[in-house]
Design a protein around this motif. Structure first.
Motif, PDB file in Angstrom:
ATOM      1  N   VAL A  15      74.061  61.075  34.448  1.00 16.65           N
ATOM      2  CA  VAL A  15      73.321  61.411  34.939  1.00 16.65           C
ATOM      3  C   VAL A  15      72.477  60.813  35.793  1.00 16.65           C
ATOM      4  O   VAL A  15      72.506  61.313  36.781  1.00 16.65           O
ATOM      5  N   ALA A  16      71.721  59.074  35.720  1.00 18.13           N
ATOM      6  CA  ALA A  16      71.234  58.603  36.740  1.00 18.13           C
ATOM      7  C   ALA A  16      72.146  58.509  38.652  1.00 18.13           C
ATOM      8  O   ALA A  16      71.451  59.049  39.049  1.00 18.13           O
ATOM      9  N   THR A  17      73.269  58.442  37.915  1.00 20.39           N
ATOM     10  CA  THR A  17      74.500  58.748  38.968  1.00 20.39           C
ATOM     11  C   THR A  17      74.536  60.089  39.679  1.00 20.39           C
ATOM     12  O   THR A  17      74.382  60.256  40.799  1.00 20.39           O
ATOM     13  N   GLY A  18      74.287  61.295  39.253  1.00 20.62           N
ATOM     14  CA  GLY A  18      74.417  62.173  39.337  1.00 20.62           C
ATOM     15  C   GLY A  18      73.123  62.762  40.399  1.00 20.62           C
ATOM     16  O   GLY A  18      73.311  63.774  41.493  1.00 20.62           O
ATOM     17  N   TRP A  19      71.921  62.529  40.137  1.00 22.95           N
ATOM     18  CA  TRP A  19      70.970  62.225  41.202  1.00 22.95           C
ATOM     19  C   TRP A  19      71.103  61.415  42.073  1.00 22.95           C
ATOM     20  O   TRP A  19      70.801  61.515  43.647  1.00 22.95           O
ATOM     21  N   GLU A  20      71.665  60.459  41.931  1.00 19.02           N
ATOM     22  CA  GLU A  20      71.969  59.764  43.024  1.00 19.02           C
ATOM     23  C   GLU A  20      72.650  59.833  44.060  1.00 19.02           C
ATOM     24  O   GLU A  20      72.919  60.088  45.298  1.00 19.02           O
ATOM     25  N   LEU A  21      74.390  60.620  43.753  1.00 16.67           N
ATOM     26  CA  LEU A  21      75.069  61.340  44.779  1.00 16.67           C
ATOM     27  C   LEU A  21      74.438  62.171  44.994  1.00 16.67           C
ATOM     28  O   LEU A  21      74.893  63.123  46.377  1.00 16.67           O
ATOM     29  N   ARG A  22      73.952  63.306  44.610  1.00 13.70           N
ATOM     30  CA  ARG A  22      73.017  64.792  45.109  1.00 13.70           C
ATOM     31  C   ARG A  22      71.981  64.283  46.528  1.00 13.70           C
ATOM     32  O   ARG A  22      72.617  64.360  47.491  1.00 13.70           O
TER      33      ARG A  22
END
Length: 535
Positions: free
Chosen positions: A385-392
């Motif tokens: 979940v945190a990875t997704g927001w960092e990529l976004r």
């Protein structure tokens, strides 16, 4: 004591991975005691893949910073040269905890790009994430031992030792991925010994530098800021160098097919491609349109944003176009797909009609085992979940001011993530009644995880992703294959390059852990090392 501290963590990690049969991540174990920043890069890739809530991520971030600070302080203390008074262990611990926290922040964007590579299997992201490690290494190695580490250029000795550690980790990962059973533990132990010796050399070079150039200039902060900015600027710079994307123009589009080819052909371009509507030279050949067909059953021109649709929806459009072309020509159909186009063709074979008018499929630069990572859509929790927001955040900065930019949650990417069990296992598997071949550039060897990657014939040439189109040798094999000839030309160095890339790929997320993948009963190549296993 130094060698023991450098060996034990690597051996423990490798033993655990061998014990649970985690074949796809075994090459990472030697990095657990590597010099800065390869150690933090190792930690972050595990954390960015293996957390399933914000609390788990934050707890893991703190735990990793403490673990890395303690371990590196111990290694630094034991590696300290005897001719120089050593600071107190309390000072070393405090300093290395600070460096660990700094490294996690600085390296995190690049580790996130490594995870993006695991999601879509594009070597661009993998290579881009490694270059900053080589740049930052000599600065961070000074940070753990020198009070004014942020001023002056690191010495050539520090740069040399850090590059050597990169080479050692690459070779160790390659050897481990080539071994079976518990031999990997022995290799991890030897790599740990090499790490310990390199800690001795890097600490000595940092404590006793021959000469510090630009001694009053704050070089390290500038290097760190530029490195973090490069995570945003890398893609625009690449686009500036390569120029705007051109229409995909293989020879089957620009020249007429020989009479010995019995097929009608649909050519499927890749992600961010576009088509102006210009017709191929041969009436038996059609461009696939990501926009669909007009009322007469002819493909419509499309803009690059049309390629952002999901693979399932693209395969539905392809089904309609295959049937229309088959009715118009009365011929069996061959599909030639590049990159995303190859994945559209493979999705069609899985979900299209059976029997199908398609008798031959040529896959250029297909994504090799994509979907090795996961992150949930916005508003949902789950693995990564945190990875997704960092990529976004990264992709938002990259595409600032562009409404049509690519996004980590565009339908194409999400369709790969959701259907990861199929694409991991069956992209390069044979399909009954269909002649298939994969045209693989050698750069895709770095994309292929350790183990089996194809059970269909392959044609391999030195090239980058998508670079085989336009190569005369590859184009001639296309015609030979369409005419019914046997084409299978693997290259010996491909397997070597595949193993050399094993150390720098993010660990794959186990299929059994993600409830999103629970409905698909597929074996996991990350544990079996094989593809195309029975469902």
């Amino acid at each position: 004591m130094l060698l023991a501290l450098a060996v034990v963590p690597a051996v423990v990690q490798e033993a655990v991975l061998v014990g649970i049969g985690f074949h796809g991540a075994r090459g990472l174990a030697p990095q657990v005691t590597a010099v800065w920043p390869y150690d933090s890069y190792h930690d972050l890739r595990w954390l960015l893949i293996y957390h399933n809530s914000w609390w788990h991520f934050l707890f893991g971030l703190v735990a990793l910073a403490v673990f890395r600070g303690l371990l590196s302080a111990g290694l630094t203390a034991l590696a300290w040269p005897g001719q120089v008074p050593r600071p107190s262990f309390a000072w070393l611990l405090r300093r290395n905890l600070e460096v660990a926290a700094l490294a996690l922040v600085v390296i995190s964007p690049w580790a996130a790009l490594s995870v993006a590579f695991s999601a879509v299997a594009l070597s661009l992201y993998l290579f881009a994430s490694l270059i900053p490690m080589l740049v930052l290494a000599p600065f961070l190695q000074r940070a753990g031992v020198a009070r004014t580490w942020w001023r002056g250029l690191p010495t050539i000795e520090l740069l040399g030792w850090s590059v050597l550690n990169f080479a050692v980790l690459t070779i160790a990962g390659a050897v481990i991925s080539s071994t079976s059973g518990w031999w990997g533990v022995l290799v991890a132990a030897l790599a740990g010994v090499a790490n310990g010796l390199l800690w001795r050399q890097t600490v000595t070079a940092a404590v006793l530098p021959a000469r510090i150039r630009l001694a009053r200039v704050p070089v390290a902060p500038v290097a760190i800021i530029l490195t973090m900015a490069a995570a945003v600027a890398a893609q625009p710079i690449l686009n500036l160098v390569t120029g705007p994307p051109q229409e995909w123009m293989p020879l089957v589009v620009t020249e007429r097919l020989p009479d010995r080819v019995p097929h009608a052909v649909i050519v499927i371009a890749g992600h961010d491609s576009h088509w102006s509507g210009r017709q191929p030279a041969d009436p038996r050949v059609e461009r696939f349109s990501y926009q669909g067909l007009d009322r007469q059953g002819r493909p419509l021109p499309y803009r690059h944003t049309a390629t952002h649709r999901s693979l399932d929806s693209s395969s539905v459009l392809l089904r309609a176009q295959v049937e229309a072309l088959h009715r118009r020509t009365g011929r069996p159909v061959a599909l030639i797909g590049s990159s995303e186009g190859a994945m559209v063709a493979r999705t069609y074979l899985e979900k299209g009609p059976k029997p199908s008018p398609v008798e031959a499929v040529l896959l250029f630069s297909p994504l090799i085992q994509p979907g090795r990572a996961y992150y949930p859509p916005p508003g949902y929790s789950g693995w990564g979940v945190a990875t997704g927001w960092e990529l976004r955040g990264l992709f938002w900065l990259v595409g600032l001011g562009r409404a049509d930019r690519s996004r980590p949650d565009e339908p194409f990417v999400r369709s790969v993530l959701v259907n990861a069990p199929f694409y991991r296992n069956r992209t390069l598997c044979p399909v009954a009644g269909v002649r298939m071949i994969a045209f693989l550039p050698t750069v895709s060897a770095a994309e292929a995880p350790p183990g089996e990657y194809s059970r269909i014939p392959v044609f391999q040439l030195p090239a980058f992703h998508g670079g085989l189109i336009g190569r005369r040798a590859a184009e001639e094999r296309v015609v030979d294959f369409l005419a019914g000839g046997h084409v299978d030309q693997p290259r010996r160095e491909y397997a070597l390059l595949q193993r050399l890339g094993a150390a720098w790929q993010a660990p794959p997320l186990a299929l059994v852990l993600n409830p999103v993948w629970a409905a698909e009963r597929e074996a996991d190549p990350a544990f079996t090392g094989r593809i195309c296993e029975p469902r």
